[in-house]
Write an enzyme that holds these catalytic residues in place. Structure first.
Site, PDB file in Angstrom:
ATOM      1  N   GLN A 131       4.376   3.698 -10.802  1.00 59.06           N
ATOM      2  CA  GLN A 131       3.028   3.872 -10.271  1.00 59.06           C
ATOM      3  C   GLN A 131       3.123   4.607  -8.936  1.00 59.06           C
ATOM      4  OE1 GLN A 131       1.685   1.578  -7.377  1.00 59.06           O
ATOM      5  NE2 GLN A 131       0.294   0.322  -8.574  1.00 59.06           N
ATOM      6  N   SER A 176       1.094   4.757  -3.139  1.00 55.57           N
ATOM      7  CA  SER A 176       1.242   4.785  -1.680  1.00 55.57           C
ATOM      8  C   SER A 176       1.790   6.119  -1.194  1.00 55.57           C
ATOM      9  CB  SER A 176       2.200   3.683  -1.228  1.00 55.57           C
ATOM     10  OG  SER A 176       1.654   2.439  -1.499  1.00 55.57           O
ATOM     11  N   SER A 213       8.484   2.000  -6.721  1.00 51.89           N
ATOM     12  CA  SER A 213       9.537   1.184  -7.329  1.00 51.89           C
ATOM     13  C   SER A 213       9.976   1.843  -8.630  1.00 51.89           C
ATOM     14  CB  SER A 213       9.020  -0.220  -7.657  1.00 51.89           C
ATOM     15  OG  SER A 213       8.510  -0.814  -6.509  1.00 51.89           O
ATOM     16  N   GLU A 251      -3.048  -6.186 -11.672  1.00 50.87           N
ATOM     17  CA  GLU A 251      -1.856  -6.802 -11.101  1.00 50.87           C
ATOM     18  C   GLU A 251      -1.685  -8.171 -11.745  1.00 50.87           C
ATOM     19  OE1 GLU A 251      -0.287  -5.915  -6.869  1.00 50.87           O
ATOM     20  OE2 GLU A 251      -2.462  -5.782  -6.757  1.00 50.87           O
ATOM     21  N   SER A 263      -0.385  -6.225   1.863  1.00 52.18           N
ATOM     22  CA  SER A 263       0.201  -6.877   3.035  1.00 52.18           C
ATOM     23  C   SER A 263      -0.547  -8.172   3.344  1.00 52.18           C
ATOM     24  CB  SER A 263       0.128  -5.934   4.239  1.00 52.18           C
ATOM     25  OG  SER A 263      -1.218  -5.739   4.609  1.00 52.18           O
ATOM     26  N   GLU A 270      -2.081  -8.888   5.868  1.00 53.09           N
ATOM     27  CA  GLU A 270      -3.360  -8.571   6.515  1.00 53.09           C
ATOM     28  C   GLU A 270      -4.412  -8.187   5.480  1.00 53.09           C
ATOM     29  OE1 GLU A 270      -0.367  -7.488   7.404  1.00 53.09           O
ATOM     30  OE2 GLU A 270      -0.118  -8.467   9.344  1.00 53.09           O
TER      31      GLU A 270
END
Lengths: 370, 405
Positions: free
Chosen positions: B131, B134, B166, B249, B370, B372
């Protein structure tokens, strides 16, 4: 996998929530907090009429026979409402002590009264500073007479009778019933960090005592504390949830720097952390509810875990509710302090967090050694 | 309340156990099986062999439609399978992204003949997917990505860079979100494609992580041509397609992180420190968190079992686990005192598991959302607090301020 309350109990929860929103609003809590009455008497009577006081007491002893899951559901709602009533003392501690240790005659005599509200019971363990420990028990029950002091005793100034932890003639720890109106008993109402709940010092000077059942030994006290800890954990989760919702609502309506303060990550992340702590505590409390209702061998560890989680969650939720409100949250007129006070009261009743953490690890070690 | 399976669930669990007993080795508690590290040669072959076996036995895509090799079963059975598989040392780590995110996105947006071509090879582990989301300038703020795709006849030409991909070096295909129009606000200028990872112009460089391992890659695109037929969703709809991917996910299935609180208790015992009051309090805290998550999962399973769909409250699992792992690892080293820094296998306590986790755990708090971002999700989507005020929302992307990095 059915790790949830039944639809019937969810209905009971909704009813209880509506009822308490009406009958135990902050105004009623403040009435007790500010010394208007020792506990919310009208609320207590209404709870008795609905059968809540005997929720987990078997029908043969005048209870509603709703079972422990029902009692857990009610505990959560009473915690949410910060209800100023002696429910924990009477329904978790005194009733449970009778059910665990009492003779059939004692159960027949006292449980129906606890269930219909005509008697309020309390549990007298502490003797000043310290956590639950057999070495701290110095009150004696010699020849059927109690001597010594117990403090603080939750609801000790309200209750008609107490279940007292004392040393018997042989020096063994055991439970005794004491009529608090009898000769040789003097009581003094204590000032505490949470005046919305009654606490007393009880001095026994040769007061008459009746042994509760025939069993002796500290494990009985331990067992009682564990069962009560699960129910108190539900109160703590309910109180924590209410504090979180109060903070959330305020963060939505309070504007600073031209926007709702709830749009700042400093507030969002803080409240997310509170949410996480509450969900973990809620899940651990659910496991405790299962252990109580199934009378499972896992109950001691489940209780310690629920207790540790719930104490942390309520403390966090209550203090961050004040922080989210800022200065106004520190005023007498805003309700933040009701949760803050209650969070500490519940955290200390039954023994404080460090004591339960030690107990938890002790139980883990016993399990691993087995 | 009870912890019992329904009759259907019990039958499925028994079937899964039978399959696993016959085909895999039970895990040993003493020496943990760590996640496959670099997935070099032999490990890839092992993963592929296991995946084919699992797919043929019908355990690889339990909730997928039957026409794609699934069972069309309730997601609760997927969770049950994971619970059972967790007890066995099976080679994993190569197909989670492809089967959990890429192929489900394909199922929503690709043409039927494309699905006929790609789904089954992916399911059997014959083809690996990655995928490509990012970017150096778009991590938590994914929609700030800058990789460009420009139309050229029947193709699109991609230039730019992806990062943290990944398994890119092991992948046959990838899904990618790119910017097709920089002159509209950022979310409106994106489009979504799938592509052949062996296309000319793709260069993959492994990222050397602080832990020493290399699980992720940088992927550079220089004039990479992708046919328009491989577009997923409309031009400019790339953000919506990305959200589909992210929603897929996989459910938190109770992956075991080591060292856990039991490892810490064992370490304290071995070091004769378990009687220390401070140590006991820390252990109790982590135990309560661990159990809290376990029973939160049970509540989720109950909801799944009743046909409900878990929502954003599921963010709690990674948020709690990642920090707990890092904190337990760090505390374990503290308990070892001055020797805590030693990682030599023959000298370190607990096979250096605590030291390895110290160095790998920072990624757990960043990858896949993350801490956050997860707190934002809980605050906004569970508690209903307002979204952040965005200064870039209504401006053309080309006019949005950028930093030097």
């Amino acid at each position: 996998m059915n790790f949830d309350f039944s639809d019937d109990l969810k209905q009971l929860r909704d009813q209880a929530r509506r009822f308490l929103a009406e009958q135990s609003p902050p105004k009623v809590v403040r009435q007790v907090l500010e010394g208007g009455e020792p506990y919310a008497v009208a609320l207590w009577q209404a709870m008795a009429e609905m059968g809540w006081l005997g929720a987990a007491i078997p029908e043969q002893y005048g209870g509603a026979g709703l079972g422990y899951e029902g009692l857990c559901v009610l505990a959560e709602e009473l915690g949410r409402a910060v209800a100023p009533v002696p429910f924990a003392s009477s329904a978790y501690l005194a009733a449970e002590a009778l059910l665990l240790a009492g003779s059939d005659a004692q159960k027949r005599r006292l449980l129906p009264k606890l269930a219909d509200g005509s008697a309020v019971g309390c549990f007298a363990l502490a003797e000043g500073t310290g956590n639950p420990d057999p070495a701290h028990v110095s009150v004696r029950a010699t020849g059927g007479r109690l001597t010594g002091s117990k403090w603080p005793v939750m609801d000790g100034d309200i209750a008609g009778f107490a279940v007292v932890v004392a040393r018997d003639d042989g020096g063994e720890t055991a439970l005794f019933l004491a009529d608090l109106a009898a000769d040789g008993v003097s009581r003094r109402k204590l000032t505490t960090v949470d005046p919305s709940r009654d606490h007393a010092r009880i001095d026994f000077a040769g007061a008459a005592a009746e042994r509760l059942g025939a069993r002796t030994g500290w494990p009985l006290v331990q067992r009682l504390l564990e069962r009560a800890a699960i129910l108190v954990a539900f109160e703590q989760v309910g109180g924590a949830q209410a504090a979180l919702e109060m903070a959330r609502d305020y963060a939505l309506e309070r504007y600073a720097f031209g926007r709702p303060i709830g749009s700042f990550q400093a507030i969002k992340h803080k409240l997310a952390d509170v949410y996480v702590a509450i969900e973990l505590a809620r899940s651990n409390a659910y496991y405790g509810a299962w252990a109580l209702s199934a009378d499972a061998a896992e109950l001691p560890l489940a209780a310690a875990t629920a207790r540790v989680s719930a104490t942390e969650a309520f403390h966090l939720a209550a203090k961050e509710n004040i922080q989210t409100h800022g200065g106004i949250g520190f005023t007498w007129d805003v309700d933040c302090h009701l949760y803050y006070r209650r969070s500490k009261q519940l955290a200390l009743a039954l023994g404080s967090a460090p004591w339960w953490k030690h107990r938890l690890v002790e139980l883990l070690e016993m399990r691993n050694a087995a | 309340m009870d912890f019992n399976d329904t009759p259907d669930e019990a039958a499925f669990r028994a079937e899964a156990r039978t399959f696993l007993q016959a085909n895999a080795e039970p895990k040993s508690r003493a020496r943990p099986v760590l996640r496959l590290g670099d997935l070099g040669g032999d490990a890839v072959a092992q993963c592929k062999a296991w995946q084919a076996k699992k797919a043929d036995a019908g355990f690889a895509a339990i909730s997928w439609p039957k026409r794609f090799g699934g069972r069309e079963a309730s997601p609760i059975l997927q969770v049950i399978y994971h619970q059972e598989e967790e007890n066995y040392a099976v080679p994993r780590g190569l197909f989670e992204i492809g089967l959990g995110m890429c192929i489900p996105t394909m199922m929503t947006y690709a043409q039927p003949e494309q699905l006929d071509r790609y789904v089954r090879p992916a399911l059997r582990g014959e083809e690996v997917w990655c995928q490509l989301f990012s970017e150096p300038a778009g991590g938590s703020d994914l929609a700030a990505l800058r990789t460009r795709a420009e139309r050229d006849g029947d193709d699109w030409v991609i230039n730019g860079q992806k990062i943290w991909t990944s398994g890119a070096h092991l992948s046959d295909f990838g899904i990618i979100v790119v910017r097709t129009d920089p002159n509209v606000p950022k979310h409106a200028g994106l489009s979504f494609f799938f592509l052949d990872m062996r296309s000319p112009g793709i260069e993959i460089r492994p990222i050397h992580q602080m832990s020493g391992a290399s699980h992720f890659n940088e992927v550079f695109f220089t004039d990479v041509r992708v046919p328009d037929a491989q577009r997923l969703g409309a031009v400019g709809q790339g953000w919506q397609v990305s959200l589909t991917t992210l929603m897929n996910e996989r459910l938190a299935v109770g992956e075991v992180h080591r060292p856990d609180v039991e490892d810490l208790l064992e370490l304290a015992r071995a070091l004769m420190l378990s009687g220390n009051g401070a140590v006991r309090e820390r252990i109790a805290d982590w135990y309560a968190r661990t159990q809290g998550l376990k029973f939160t999962r049970f509540r989720t399973m109950t909801a799944l079992s009743r046909g409900q769909t878990p929502g954003p409250e599921n963010s709690i699992h990674k948020l709690v686990n990642a920090s707990k792992l890092q904190d337990i690892a760090s505390y374990g080293l503290d308990l070892m005192g001055m020797a805590g820094l030693v990682m030599d296998d023959d000298l370190a306590e607990a096979y250096a598991m605590f030291q390895q986790a110290l160095l790998s755990s920072p990624s757990a708090r960043i990858a896949g959302g993350s801490d956050e971002i997860l707190r934002n999700i809980i605050a906004e989507r569970v508690l209903g607090l307002p979204a952040d005020i965005r200064v870039d929302k209504d401006r053309p992307f080309s006019q949005v301020p950028t930093g030097r990095r």
